[in-house]
Design an enzyme around this catalytic site. Structure first.
Site, PDB file in Angstrom:
ATOM      1  N   PHE A 186       0.837  -1.200   0.000  1.00 33.58           N
ATOM      2  CA  PHE A 186       0.000   0.000   0.000  1.00 33.58           C
ATOM      3  C   PHE A 186       0.867   1.243   0.000  1.00 33.58           C
ATOM      4  O   PHE A 186       2.060   1.206   0.343  1.00 33.58           O
ATOM      5  CB  PHE A 186      -0.969  -0.002   1.188  1.00 33.58           C
ATOM      6  N   CYS A 187       0.250   2.359  -0.400  1.00 36.22           N
ATOM      7  CA  CYS A 187       0.919   3.654  -0.443  1.00 36.22           C
ATOM      8  C   CYS A 187      -0.167   4.723  -0.385  1.00 36.22           C
ATOM      9  O   CYS A 187      -1.320   4.418  -0.074  1.00 36.22           O
ATOM     10  CB  CYS A 187       1.782   3.787  -1.700  1.00 36.22           C
ATOM     11  N   THR A 188       0.157   5.952  -0.707  1.00 38.77           N
ATOM     12  CA  THR A 188      -0.809   7.040  -0.565  1.00 38.77           C
ATOM     13  C   THR A 188      -1.981   6.890  -1.515  1.00 38.77           C
ATOM     14  O   THR A 188      -3.146   6.869  -1.096  1.00 38.77           O
ATOM     15  CB  THR A 188      -0.117   8.391  -0.814  1.00 38.77           C
ATOM     16  N   CYS A 193       2.527   1.341  -4.730  1.00 36.86           N
ATOM     17  CA  CYS A 193       2.243  -0.050  -4.354  1.00 36.86           C
ATOM     18  C   CYS A 193       1.909  -0.902  -5.570  1.00 36.86           C
ATOM     19  O   CYS A 193       2.082  -2.121  -5.536  1.00 36.86           O
ATOM     20  CB  CYS A 193       1.154  -0.140  -3.289  1.00 36.86           C
ATOM     21  N   ILE A 215      -4.117   4.389   0.355  1.00 39.97           N
ATOM     22  CA  ILE A 215      -4.685   4.808   1.639  1.00 39.97           C
ATOM     23  C   ILE A 215      -5.848   5.768   1.439  1.00 39.97           C
ATOM     24  O   ILE A 215      -6.863   5.691   2.150  1.00 39.97           O
ATOM     25  CB  ILE A 215      -3.593   5.472   2.503  1.00 39.97           C
TER      26      ILE A 215
END
Length: 262
Positions: A186-188, A193, A215
């Protein structure tokens, strides 16, 4: 204290798709965004598009609809949030070598994505502690260490990387510990990701997913359960709470010009 109601629409979106005409698109999109009074950043590369824009809702959505008229962008699905003011000072459209730098040219997401998991499914998996087949689930934070420090999923794996180009060697140093687990990167906003998940599968990890929309989409579609803290964003809002409201001061050394969907 600013008590104005949030009337500015912020959108972030990316897509990996072949764009051999990136330089031509740069001029077209800069003119279009400027005419609409938008501010933010658009990155273009041969591998795709990545943008973060803010302005009046009609202008922002009109820009996105104009993009969708190009068949390559027809399925764009921006993440939306609101703010009382525009969190950018300028409108920038740039052509880069990569829309998110990994320095791993064999990764070509437009040739095939890694499997993804939607936010509601991930929330369900985290609540029960395993995926639907019973395999243990771990979340892997692909962001930079200073971003992780603002908030992350409970018990997320954090390799303390300083920049995304550090991810490939970090993976190779730790991948044995990920065998036989379901790994959700996951990432922003999804872009890092996605590349990370493709690399993990290339490196031989079989049960890998990317968190669809990152996210920000998790905040948008769930109640934020199993996540602690906020989500760092590269604009003047600095950190977003799970309800997508701004909650923190700008981190030292981060320039608004770096604002982009990551």
């Amino acid at each position: 204290m600013n008590t104005a109601s949030p009337s500015i629409l912020n959108v972030s979106c990316y897509k990996f798709v072949a764009l051999p005409d990136a330089a031509v698109l740069r001029d077209l999109l800069h003119a279009r965004a400027t005419a609409a009074g938008l501010k933010g950043t658009v990155l273009l590369a041969e591998e795709g598009i990545n943008f973060f824009l803010a302005g009046p809702a009609g202008a922002v959505r009109g820009f996105v609809e104009a993009l969708r008229a190009d068949p390559r962008f027809a399925d764009l699905d921006p993440k939306e949030s609101w703010s009382a003011t525009v969190p950018f000072r300028k409108m920038r459209v740039k052509v880069k070598r990569e829309i998110i730098r990994m320095d791993h040219p064999a990764i070509r997401p437009e040739d095939g994505r890694a499997p993804s998991v939607d936010p509601t499914t991930l929330r369900h998996w985290l609540a029960q502690g395993h995926d639907d087949t019973g395999r243990p689930v771990v979340t892997l934070d692909t962001r930079n260490a200073f971003e992780v420090d603002q908030g992350t999923f409970d018990n997320a794996i954090d390799w303390r990387i300083a920049k995304f180009t550090d991810f490939p060697p970090a993976l190779r140093a730790h991948k044995e510990s990920l065998q036989d687990k379901t790994v959700v990167s996951f990432c922003t906003g999804g872009i890092r990701c996605e590349k990370a998940a493709i690399l993990m599968r290339e490196e031989g990890l079989s049960h890998v997913y990317q968190l669809e929309g990152g996210i920000l989409k998790y905040f948008e579609l769930t109640d934020g359960a199993h996540y602690h803290g906020g989500c760092f964003v590269f604009d003047e809002r600095a950190v977003l709470a799970p309800d997508l409201s701004a909650e923190g001061p700008q981190a030292p050394g981060v320039r608004e010009g770096n604002a982009i969907n990551k």
